[in-house]
Write an enzyme that holds these catalytic residues in place. Structure first.
Site, PDB file in Angstrom:
ATOM      1  N   CYS A   1       0.948  -1.488  -0.157  1.00  0.00           N
ATOM      2  CA  CYS A   1       0.376   0.085   0.179  1.00  0.00           C
ATOM      3  C   CYS A   1       0.749   0.934  -0.072  1.00  0.00           C
ATOM      4  O   CYS A   1       0.965   2.005  -0.073  1.00  0.00           O
ATOM      5  CB  CYS A   1      -1.004   0.024   0.750  1.00  0.00           C
ATOM      6  SG  CYS A   1      -1.770  -1.547   1.197  1.00  0.00           S
TER       7      CYS A   1
ATOM      8  N   HIS B   1      -2.041   7.893   6.010  1.00  0.00           N
ATOM      9  CA  HIS B   1      -2.647   6.878   5.623  1.00  0.00           C
ATOM     10  C   HIS B   1      -4.070   6.354   6.115  1.00  0.00           C
ATOM     11  O   HIS B   1      -5.099   5.810   4.677  1.00  0.00           O
ATOM     12  CB  HIS B   1      -1.354   5.672   6.306  1.00  0.00           C
ATOM     13  CG  HIS B   1      -2.073   4.288   5.307  1.00  0.00           C
ATOM     14  ND1 HIS B   1      -1.555   4.399   4.607  1.00  0.00           N
ATOM     15  CD2 HIS B   1      -2.056   3.159   6.114  1.00  0.00           C
ATOM     16  CE1 HIS B   1      -2.057   2.966   3.671  1.00  0.00           C
ATOM     17  NE2 HIS B   1      -1.845   2.038   4.711  1.00  0.00           N
TER      18      HIS B   1
ATOM     19  N   GLU C   1      -0.416   4.982  13.461  1.00  0.00           N
ATOM     20  CA  GLU C   1      -0.429   6.779  12.634  1.00  0.00           C
ATOM     21  C   GLU C   1       0.050   7.429  13.712  1.00  0.00           C
ATOM     22  O   GLU C   1       0.605   8.919  14.124  1.00  0.00           O
ATOM     23  CB  GLU C   1      -1.840   6.652  11.945  1.00  0.00           C
ATOM     24  CG  GLU C   1      -0.802   7.854  11.149  1.00  0.00           C
ATOM     25  CD  GLU C   1      -1.905   7.504   9.365  1.00  0.00           C
ATOM     26  OE1 GLU C   1      -2.734   7.245   9.483  1.00  0.00           O
ATOM     27  OE2 GLU C   1      -0.941   8.375   8.393  1.00  0.00           O
TER      28      GLU C   1
ATOM     29  N   LYS D   1      -9.185   7.636   2.263  1.00  0.00           N
ATOM     30  CA  LYS D   1      -9.800   6.711   2.146  1.00  0.00           C
ATOM     31  C   LYS D   1     -11.151   6.346   2.302  1.00  0.00           C
ATOM     32  O   LYS D   1     -11.380   5.488   1.831  1.00  0.00           O
ATOM     33  CB  LYS D   1      -8.874   5.598   2.748  1.00  0.00           C
ATOM     34  CG  LYS D   1      -7.237   5.354   2.426  1.00  0.00           C
ATOM     35  CD  LYS D   1      -6.753   4.745   3.287  1.00  0.00           C
ATOM     36  CE  LYS D   1      -4.874   4.127   2.313  1.00  0.00           C
ATOM     37  NZ  LYS D   1      -4.109   4.936   2.943  1.00  0.00           N
TER      38      LYS D   1
ATOM     39  N   HIS E   1     -10.025   2.204   0.033  1.00  0.00           N
ATOM     40  CA  HIS E   1      -8.192   2.215   0.173  1.00  0.00           C
ATOM     41  C   HIS E   1      -7.870   1.655  -1.972  1.00  0.00           C
ATOM     42  O   HIS E   1      -8.014   0.381  -1.563  1.00  0.00           O
ATOM     43  CB  HIS E   1      -7.624   0.783   0.999  1.00  0.00           C
ATOM     44  CG  HIS E   1      -6.146   1.177   1.233  1.00  0.00           C
ATOM     45  ND1 HIS E   1      -5.419   1.624   0.128  1.00  0.00           N
ATOM     46  CD2 HIS E   1      -5.802   0.597   2.560  1.00  0.00           C
ATOM     47  CE1 HIS E   1      -4.413   0.811   0.853  1.00  0.00           C
ATOM     48  NE2 HIS E   1      -4.327   0.595   2.397  1.00  0.00           N
TER      49      HIS E   1
ATOM     50  N   PHE F   1       1.681  -3.532   3.832  1.00  0.00           N
ATOM     51  CA  PHE F   1       2.630  -5.319   4.633  1.00  0.00           C
ATOM     52  C   PHE F   1       4.011  -5.121   3.966  1.00  0.00           C
ATOM     53  O   PHE F   1       4.147  -3.695   3.177  1.00  0.00           O
ATOM     54  CB  PHE F   1       1.690  -5.947   3.593  1.00  0.00           C
ATOM     55  CG  PHE F   1       0.311  -6.601   4.134  1.00  0.00           C
ATOM     56  CD1 PHE F   1      -0.048  -5.910   5.169  1.00  0.00           C
ATOM     57  CD2 PHE F   1       0.072  -7.833   3.474  1.00  0.00           C
ATOM     58  CE1 PHE F   1      -1.306  -6.761   4.709  1.00  0.00           C
ATOM     59  CE2 PHE F   1      -0.960  -8.159   3.735  1.00  0.00           C
ATOM     60  CZ  PHE F   1      -1.309  -7.527   4.106  1.00  0.00           C
TER      61      PHE F   1
END
Lengths: 409, 401
Positions: free
Chosen positions: A164, A297, A308, A329, A334, A393
């Site tokens: 991502c 994010h 975050e 998002k 996303h 990830f």
């Protein structure tokens, strides 16, 4: 290090709100959410059916697809549309000469996943051997090959796949190419698709919301996957000035890190994520107190948002409550590998217009939330310096620092 | 900007472990290949594959950890661990926040993708196993290397095709020169499985069924699928010197781009020549040119063969040409990075192995230079080219030169 400055002079977008920057930006300002039950594949067996698909009318537009060179894979189609818009806005291309040496850096995660599934289906079912064309479209590098050939980009190139965080990293890669003098301009960004395998995967991890994405909300329960593409045309400041281009923002620097903590989970203390943010600011020569806005994010998962918040606290400390923040998002979903590029596009538009779009669906009451999260209505503010950050990830963290263009100060 | 050295190399592949095993095997008549599995519909009589013989997983993972890694993660982590050991950085000497991880792959995730998505394909999507989901992300090996060795420096994964391996070296080189890291672990890996062989054959069709590979000519030759992992440790020279490390080679420069509308052979030769000129060198000073051909007659292989024939016409003393894929197979990124690792090792050893299966229609001057032997100088070029015209070329210099 070279003193070349890098600016953005063209933007392009394809999202679930349709084709173009205008559709994307207006929907963000309205606080719309594109979440709907997914129709492209049978989503009924999954815990959540929610996603944000590019409108079927765009998928079905065979003439438009042919006009884009008939890409064999959907993320390449989205990226071609976004690239066309960015190049048009920058008043360059769309086909460059060999001597132009325009570079290209793209990021993606799920591109080719549907094609890989089709090959796997043939393999398991003992069907006919898949065509070479299908295998080519399934390759991770297909989108890049398609773009560089379509626009005759003869400069350096790269395809980033850091989950991502991919296309934020790609913007940084393009920034390096230009700053180090490997080319004078580059197309950056990335396209990605809403793939069943990824929707199924995040569902199996209970990361897909069953209601709505609510970043930084106490009741948050995950995101929905989106798709589309974001494109930025970057060039040297000198090049932009000499050709009289409209400068949208300056790219100041970027930072990468690995949390080295867990293959899927973010670090508990946010330290690894904070490293990427600090590296971006350090390279940009921007002290934390000069940052006005963070495009987060903001996945709306319980752990990601908490991490975050801690990372922002670690980097900005007492400054954090004065920093405007939002998450795109909850609006477009996303968009996996393309999310960083689409969020950087929104960050640049916020810098340029002085409007920070709201984060739909959230009350902004997450425990420990330390930023001034914009919700409800867009916020008018004089924001000069911003960061856009992505985490993925594999512990991948990337952050890009941007500045409003106020002339050559 | 800082000078950059290659101080460690790790290899896990068909030749065994370590770069010396590759050099020894390549310099002998021994074959590193195994028969194409009979149950996998071999494309022809005598079809072979390059399968890794041993992956020393137990050295780098506990039994519990091994349950959470797939083959490509194991292979890449083992290669990275070997490279760190080889560089003398395995025992606590590493700056964790100052060490970057760059990973390159073309098809790392494919086999695990099949494993994860099989319930969907079987019509049982509720049976998806979340434990297998992370393996779908092709950067997961990069993350595994970072976790295993505690590396929190800049980290990225490149996936543009075979060329991604050289791009990873180039990007690491830039990061080190810019002072963003002291050390970089650059790793590339690809794996073979039944599904990978199926996909390879679907993509390369009849090239898998030809009687033998054919390098540097125009005759189509056989492509031999291959798997392996390679890792390089790149280090800022000041950091390496401070700890008394020796260099296999210095990275002197890097250039990449895409060949445009003109003849590609001439374009590639021009790219090689321009990189040398940036380093103040001429063609006659290059002792070794590592080629990316996989033994077929794909677009990029024909262009490279032509560029080599042009080079061979006038460089004196002769540059040796070496195609590592002639003894390692077509392993995309893993063999792409092997080119760089082997060039560094050859510079150190001052010798290059021969290219096997040189095409009968390759120009005589090219064939002569592909026979291996002593290197005449301290510089090497490592070349990569894709069928869409994207190229990358790396300039290395012997560490003690």
């Amino acid at each position: 290090m070279s003193a070349r400055r890098v600016v953005a002079t063209g933007l392009g977008a394809v999202t679930a709100f349709g084709r173009g920057i205008d559709a994307y930006w207006k929907a963000l300002l309205r606080g719309d959410s594109a979440a709907r039950p997914i129709e492209r594949f049978d989503s009924t067996p999954y815990r959540s059916r929610l996603g944000a698909e590019v409108p079927p009318s765009l998928y079905a537009d065979a003439e438009l697809r042919r006009a884009c060179g008939d890409p064999a894979e959907d993320s390449a189609f989205f990226m071609a549309l976004a690239a066309d818009e960015a190049l048009r806005a920058a008043r360059v291309g769309p086909k460059f000469s060999d001597e132009d040496r325009v570079g290209c850096a793209l990021g993606m995660l799920c591109a080719g996943a549907a094609e890989q599934m089709a090959i796997a289906r043939d393999y398991l079912g003992g069907g006919p051997r898949p065509s070479a064309g299908l295998v080519t479209a399934a390759r991770p590098g297909y989108q890049l090959s398609f773009l560089v050939e379509r626009h005759n980009l003869t400069g350096p190139s790269g395809l980033i796949s850091t989950a991502c965080a991919s296309s934020t990293d790609a913007i940084g890669h393009a920034f390096d190419m230009i700053r180090l003098g490997a080319c004078d301009a580059a197309l950056a960004g990335g396209g990605d698709v809403l793939a069943e395998s990824i929707h199924g995967g995040f569902n199996s991890m209970f990361a897909i919301t069953v209601s709505s994405a609510k970043p930084f909300d106490r009741e948050r329960d995950g995101f929905f996957i989106g798709e589309g593409a974001g494109a930025l045309y970057l060039e040297t400041l000198e090049s932009a000035l000499s050709r009289g281009a409209e400068i949208l923002a300056e790219v100041l620097g970027y930072g990468l890190s690995n949390t080295a903590h867990h293959l899927t989970a973010t670090s508990e203390d946010g330290a690894g994520e904070a490293l990427a943010m600090r590296r971006a600011l350090e390279e940009a020569g921007v002290p934390p107190e000069a940052v006005d806005y963070v495009n987060t994010h903001g996945t709306a998962t319980r752990y990601n948002d908490a991490t975050e918040i801690r990372a922002v606290e670690a980097v900005f400390g007492a400054r954090a409550p004065r920093i405007l923040a939002n998450s795109n998002k909850a609006a477009i979903g996303h968009c996996m590998g393309a999310s960083g590029a689409l969020e950087a596009v929104a960050t640049i538009l916020a810098l340029k217009t002085g409007l920070v779009p709201p984060t739909p669906g959230t009350r902004g009451d997450a425990e420990g939330l330390n930023m001034d999260l914009v919700k409800g209505e867009p916020r008018r503010a004089s924001i000069r310096t911003a960061i856009s950050q992505s985490f993925g990830f594999g512990g991948a963290c990337s952050c890009v620092a941007l500045r409003r263009w106020d002339g050559e100060s | 900007m800082s000078e950059v050295w290659i101080t460690g190399v790790g290899v896990v592949g068909p030749h065994g472990l370590g770069i010396d095993a590759v050099l020894e095997s390549a310099s002998s008549d021994a074959s590193a290949y195994a028969p194409w599995p009979a149950e996998q519909d071999p494309p022809g009589a005598g079809a072979v594959i390059g399968a890794a013989r041993v992956i020393p997983k137990e050295r780098f993972f506990t039994e519990r950890q091994l349950r959470q890694v797939d083959r490509v993660m194991a292979m890449s982590t083992c290669a990275a661990g070997q490279a760190l050991e080889n560089a003398g950085l395995a025992d606590g000497g590493i700056d964790r926040d100052g060490t970057a991880v760059f990973f390159a792959t073309s098809r790392a995730e494919r086999t695990s993708m099949l494993r994860f998505t099989q319930p969907i394909l079987d019509g049982k999507p509720r049976a998806l196993n979340p434990a297998n989901f992370p393996w779908m992300a092709r950067n997961i090996s990069c993350g595994q290397i970072a976790i295993r060795f505690g590396l929190r420096g800049p980290s990225t994964t490149l996936a543009s095709g075979s060329l991604a391996a050289l791009e990873a070296v180039g990007r690491a080189y830039d990061f080190l020169r810019l002072g963003r890291a002291r050390t970089a672990v650059v790793t590339a890996a690809e794996i073979l499985s039944k599904f990978a062989l199926y996909s390879f054959r679907a993509e390369h069709g009849e090239d898998c069924a030809r009687p033998a590979p054919a390098f540097f000519g125009r005759t189509p030759g056989r492509l031999i699928p291959s798997e392996g992992g390679v890792a390089l440790v790149l280090e800022r020279a000041d950091a390496a010197r401070a700890r008394g490390a020796a260099a296999y080679a210095r990275v002197r420069g890097w250039r990449c781009g895409r060949l445009g509308g003109g003849p590609w052979g001439e374009g590639l030769l021009g790219a090689w020549t321009r990189l040398l000129a940036e380093g103040g060198l001429s063609r006659s000073e290059v002792a070794l040119l590592s080629a990316c051909s996989g033994g077929g007659a794909r677009t990029h292989e024909l262009a490279e063969a032509h560029a080599l024939s042009l080079w061979a016409k006038d460089a004196d003393p002769p540059t040796l040409f070496c195609a590592p894929r002639s003894f390692s197979g077509e392993g995309e990124c893993w063999t792409g990075l092997l080119q760089a690792a082997l060039a560094a090792a050859c510079l150190r050893a001052r010798r290059a192995p021969p290219t096997r299966h040189t095409a009968h229609d390759a120009p005589q001057a090219v064939r002569e230079r592909a026979q291996g032997g002593a290197l005449s100088g301290a510089a090497a070029l490592v070349s990569g080219l894709e069928s869409d015209g994207r190229y990358g070329v790396l300039h290395l210099e012997r560490g003690d030169a």
